[in-house]
Design an enzyme around this catalytic site. Structure first.
Site, mmCIF file in Angstrom:
data_model
loop_
_atom_site.group_PDB
_atom_site.id
_atom_site.type_symbol
_atom_site.label_atom_id
_atom_site.label_comp_id
_atom_site.label_asym_id
_atom_site.label_seq_id
_atom_site.Cartn_x
_atom_site.Cartn_y
_atom_site.Cartn_z
ATOM 1 N N HIS A 269 0.817 -1.209 0.000
ATOM 2 C CA HIS A 269 0.000 0.000 0.000
ATOM 3 C C HIS A 269 0.847 1.254 0.000
ATOM 4 O O HIS A 269 0.473 2.269 -0.569
ATOM 5 C CB HIS A 269 -0.928 0.026 1.213
ATOM 6 C CG HIS A 269 -1.774 1.260 1.275
ATOM 7 N ND1 HIS A 269 -1.351 2.423 1.896
ATOM 8 C CD2 HIS A 269 -2.978 1.540 0.752
ATOM 9 C CE1 HIS A 269 -2.278 3.356 1.764
ATOM 10 N NE2 HIS A 269 -3.270 2.845 1.074
ATOM 11 N N CYS A 270 2.018 1.200 0.626
ATOM 12 C CA CYS A 270 2.735 2.441 0.934
ATOM 13 C C CYS A 270 3.375 3.113 -0.265
ATOM 14 O O CYS A 270 2.967 4.199 -0.676
ATOM 15 C CB CYS A 270 3.791 2.169 2.005
ATOM 16 S SG CYS A 270 3.093 1.742 3.616
ATOM 17 N N LEU A 271 4.399 2.492 -0.848
ATOM 18 C CA LEU A 271 5.217 3.211 -1.826
ATOM 19 C C LEU A 271 4.502 3.525 -3.131
ATOM 20 O O LEU A 271 4.708 4.605 -3.694
ATOM 21 C CB LEU A 271 6.514 2.440 -2.089
ATOM 22 C CG LEU A 271 7.448 2.295 -0.883
ATOM 23 C CD1 LEU A 271 8.807 1.802 -1.327
ATOM 24 C CD2 LEU A 271 7.599 3.607 -0.127
ATOM 25 N N ASP A 274 1.249 6.172 -1.274
ATOM 26 C CA ASP A 274 1.348 7.269 -0.312
ATOM 27 C C ASP A 274 2.019 8.533 -0.841
ATOM 28 O O ASP A 274 1.506 9.643 -0.609
ATOM 29 C CB ASP A 274 2.064 6.793 0.955
ATOM 30 C CG ASP A 274 1.295 5.692 1.669
ATOM 31 O OD1 ASP A 274 0.150 5.415 1.255
ATOM 32 O OD2 ASP A 274 1.822 5.111 2.625
#
Length: 429
Positions: A269-271, A274
């Site tokens: 989900h992050c890189l 975000d």
């Protein structure tokens, strides 16, 4: 200033909205330290699995889950009425992108549900990664409208970004310092008190926007530096230079350098998500382009394409075309020893290979849920027979469960995107 956990004597009724990679570990941890916890999720199938003591998250074992269920401290539920009477509620739901725009529908829906059961003196904390301003500009008005109460006066509100790294045994939920914030001092005190009961160290900041930006800064830093070494890997190969040897040499410097390594792309989900929240916020609010983020997105998003191009060139050297070739992908997860296939670069690699006419087989003992996996893939176990039958093997996630010696022994050709293998049939990106 950080504060270390001191007192767990005050137990609370806790609601964790969202029982995924962030929410479930928090719910189980809160139950383990003595809180009474409702794990709320709108996914009925997910709730059924939790109620049966079956964990689908890497960082929580089924045994842990069964223990908190048996102790009566954890109640998984898809019934909104189970949220009633909470002392603190945490929103830990997904925040995907839709056509490059933040999709906050899950946050909005959770806030509306919690607003119906919000009481004077209760606390709501947002954990979902999002753009600076979400807590005060979006969540607060929804809670106020649905409850008739005023944020900061009648109830407490804050933001504490998640820092989950699936599969990391050293830095897990309890040991990773937790940034906490509140919309006023009283809210900060309430938010910090809860998190101090479940983690070893809390790091208070002055405002939710600071905490929201801190989370985006952490991931943007990684995203940009990974993009740097990914682009360097492409050019180093064309220049005939071993980028991995250069990285090893640079890593010997004891100051002013931090090691990042190339790979097939970024996932989870992050890189992939975000940093775009930050870019979107800057563009929408200031009318400016966040050029570092946009460049990093472009580089990292195209690494799967580069992997496929390298594979096509390698097969061509062996007088083979991708069309009709059998390609075995090792790893569908976005990172080592994880079952998380969200936004995994393996998905793009597989899709491109399938479009080009390859027969694509994939092995990954950790990825058991099919929601993020192309159904056209042929799922197989890693065996000598499967390796020998493939025209090419591509190592995408270097799980410890993989017998890499077996791969080197039986493969005709290997494209190693993680620099784990050596041999005459092996190339690294």
């Amino acid at each position: 200033m950080s504060r270390t956990r001191k007192d767990r004597s005050t137990t609370m009724r806790v609601v964790i909205a969202g029982q995924g990679y962030v929410g479930l570990p928090l719910a189980v941890r809160a139950a383990e330290v003595g809180h009474t916890v409702v794990g709320f999720d709108v996914d009925d199938e997910r709730i059924k699995r939790l109620a049966a003591g079956e964990s689908y998250v890497d960082d929580i074992t089924s045994e842990q889950l069964q223990q908190v269920l048996a102790g009566g401290r954890f109640l998984p539920s898809s019934d909104p009425r189970a949220c009633a009477g909470f002392d603190i509620a945490v929103i830990a739901v997904p925040t995907p992108l839709r056509d490059g725009t933040p999709d906050l529908r899950h946050i909005e829906a959770s806030a509306r549900t919690l607003a119906r059961y919000l009481r004077p003196g209760a606390t709501v904390a947002l954990e979902s990664t999002t753009y600076p301003g979400t807590t005060t500009e979006l969540v607060a008005p929804i809670l106020e409208e649905g409850s008739g109460l005023i944020a900061g006066e009648d109830f407490h509100l804050g933001y504490s970004p998640e820092r989950i790294d699936p599969g990391n045994r050293q830095w897990h939920l309890a040991t990773t310092p937790k940034v906490v914030s509140g919309i006023n001092p009283a809210s900060l005190a309430k938010v910090q008190a809860f998190y101090a009961s479940v983690v070893e160290t809390t790091v208070p900041v002055s405002d939710p926007k600071v905490a929201e930006l801190a989370k985006l800064l952490e991931n943007t830093f990684r995203h940009v530096n990974i993009a740097l070494v990914n682009e360097l890997a492409v050019y180093a190969h064309d220049l005939g230079i071993d980028v991995w040897e250069a990285i090893d040499a640079a890593s010997s410097k004891p100051f002013g350098y931090m090691r990042f390594v190339p790979g097939p792309g970024v996932g989870g989900h992050c890189l992939p998500i975000d940093p775009s929240y930050l870019s979107w916020r800057v563009q929408r609010t200031l009318g400016q382009s966040f050029r570092f983020v946009e460049l990093a997105n472009d580089i990292n998003n195209h690494m799967p394409d580069y992997v496929v191009r390298r594979l096509a060139v390698a097969l061509n050297r062996h007088r083979k075309a991708l069309n009709g070739s059998t390609v075995l992908l090792l790893g569908l997860a976005y990172k080592k020893n994880s079952g998380d296939a969200r936004e995994s670069p393996a998905r793009r690699v597989a899709a491109l290979l399938l479009e080009m006419g390859a027969e694509v087989r994939a092995a990954d003992p950790h990825v058991v849920e099919d929601a993020h996996v192309d159904q056209r893939l042929i799922r197989v176990a890693l065996t000598a027979e499967q390796v020998a039958a493939a025209d090419a093997v591509v190592l995408l996630a270097d799980h410890d469960a993989f017998d890499l010696d077996l791969v080197v022994e039986h493969a005709r050709y290997v494209l190693d995107t993680r620099h784990r293998l050596t041999g005459t049939t092996v190339e690294s990106i």
